[in-house]
Design an enzyme around this catalytic site. Structure first.
Site, PDB file in Angstrom:
ATOM      1  N   LYS A  15       0.813  -1.223   0.000  1.00 27.86           N
ATOM      2  CA  LYS A  15       0.000   0.000   0.000  1.00 27.86           C
ATOM      3  C   LYS A  15       0.848   1.277   0.000  1.00 27.86           C
ATOM      4  CE  LYS A  15      -2.342  -0.350   3.667  1.00 27.86           C
ATOM      5  NZ  LYS A  15      -2.383   0.595   4.751  1.00 27.86           N
ATOM      6  N   ARG A 168      -1.649  -9.716  14.261  1.00 29.83           N
ATOM      7  CA  ARG A 168      -1.835  -8.339  13.762  1.00 29.83           C
ATOM      8  C   ARG A 168      -2.689  -8.335  12.496  1.00 29.83           C
ATOM      9  NH1 ARG A 168       3.990  -6.632  12.732  1.00 29.83           N
ATOM     10  NH2 ARG A 168       3.114  -4.980  11.470  1.00 29.83           N
TER      11      ARG A 168
HETATM   12  P1  AMP Z   1       0.058   3.100   9.522  1.00 31.91           P
HETATM   13  O1  AMP Z   1       1.410   3.652   9.214  1.00 31.91           O
HETATM   14  O2  AMP Z   1      -0.982   3.467   8.499  1.00 31.91           O
HETATM   15  O3  AMP Z   1       0.077   1.610   9.797  1.00 31.91           O
HETATM   16  O4  AMP Z   1      -0.428   3.812  10.893  1.00 31.91           O
HETATM   17  C1  AMP Z   1       0.316   3.684  12.080  1.00 31.91           C
HETATM   18  C2  AMP Z   1      -0.600   3.876  13.286  1.00 31.91           C
HETATM   19  O5  AMP Z   1      -1.196   5.172  13.252  1.00 31.91           O
HETATM   20  C3  AMP Z   1      -1.796   2.921  13.343  1.00 31.91           C
HETATM   21  O6  AMP Z   1      -1.454   1.685  13.944  1.00 31.91           O
HETATM   22  C4  AMP Z   1      -2.787   3.712  14.194  1.00 31.91           C
HETATM   23  O7  AMP Z   1      -2.423   3.662  15.551  1.00 31.91           O
HETATM   24  C5  AMP Z   1      -2.550   5.136  13.711  1.00 31.91           C
HETATM   25  N1  AMP Z   1      -3.428   5.488  12.580  1.00 31.91           N
HETATM   26  C6  AMP Z   1      -3.050   5.769  11.303  1.00 31.91           C
HETATM   27  N2  AMP Z   1      -4.099   6.061  10.518  1.00 31.91           N
HETATM   28  C7  AMP Z   1      -5.195   5.960  11.317  1.00 31.91           C
HETATM   29  C8  AMP Z   1      -6.598   6.113  11.097  1.00 31.91           C
HETATM   30  N3  AMP Z   1      -7.084   6.429   9.886  1.00 31.91           N
HETATM   31  N4  AMP Z   1      -7.426   5.955  12.165  1.00 31.91           N
HETATM   32  C9  AMP Z   1      -6.953   5.649  13.379  1.00 31.91           C
HETATM   33  N5  AMP Z   1      -5.648   5.468  13.662  1.00 31.91           N
HETATM   34  C10 AMP Z   1      -4.756   5.606  12.636  1.00 31.91           C
END
Ligand code: AMP
Length: 221
Positions: A15, A168
């Protein structure tokens, strides 16, 4: 006409890479909510302090915080041409808010990158980080490869252990399903085979986008 793209998919589906490349090819803004939150933690801003523990635990930041953040980001001039969202929406509440934010813009293309569970486990558990500076190496060919940035040794992150990776991925799949259902009820969700090469996935995304733009123009015209 703007071009708005949402890339859905589990961790390890490519992604991040695909949304980055897509944004570059189409000269649109890439918004990674995870990156924005990590930066806030790094800067030790009030947002960063509020979300630090949530990020560490892998939980979700509250919808109201996330929606306000994305609304603010989309209000800037550099979002006028369009955007690709990586990591947002993650809940049906966020998707509903986004539906309102993008109404009246150009086509909204929803892509779902699909990769079988075992392949995701393989990809994520072969990922290594430098034990000294923390840089990620996707798949170093040998276990004791040396970090090009600092000379440190690559190690596996604790949460990239295969058993933990499976847990996960299950949490992620349980969250993703209602979101995909939300979009399927309202518009096309384009499933893309994420096991193809990054170039092939990129080509598939471009074909989907071109078709959506043609449809939009013929409806408008
Ligand atoms: P990612 O890099 O997209 O995996 O995001 C890392 C962390 O940021 C996630 O595990 C959540 O804790 C938080 N996070 C990112 N995007 C969101 C979202 N749209 N809603 C809620 N938490 C988010």
């Amino acid at each position: 006409m703007s071009l708005d793209v949402i890339v859905l998919g589990p961790p390890g589906s490519g992604k991040g890479t695909q949304s980055e490349r897509l944004a570059r090819r189409h000269a649109i803004l890439r918004i990674s909510t995870g990156d924005i939150l990590r930066e806030a933690v790094h800067m030790d801003s009030s947002l960063g302090r509020a979300v630090k523990d949530i990020l560490r635990s892998g939980g979700l930041v509250e919808d109201s915080v996330m929606i306000a953040m994305v609304r603010e980001r989309l209000s800037h001039a550099d979002a006028t041409r369009g955007f690709v969202l990586d990591g947002f929406p993650r809940t049906v509440g966020q998707a509903q808010a986004l539906d309102t934010l993008v109404a009246e813009r150009g086509p909204l293309v929803v892509v779902n990158l699909m990769v079988p569970l075992e392949e995701l486990v393989r990809r994520l558990s072969s990922r290594r980080i430098c034990g000294t500076c923390g840089v990620t190496a996707a798949q170093p060919s040998c276990g004791d490869a040396v970090c090009g940035q600092c000379g440190g040794t690559f190690v596996r992150r604790d949460d990239d252990d295969p058993a933990i990776v499976r847990a996960r991925l299950q949490v992620h799949a349980d969250r993703l399903q209602p979101l995909v259902n939300h979009y399927r009820e309202r518009r096309d969700v384009h499933d893309v085979d994420g096991t193809q090469s990054p170039e092939e996935v990129g080509g598939a995304l471009d074909s989907i986008i071109a078709a959506a733009e043609r449809r939009w123009q013929s409806q408008a015209g």
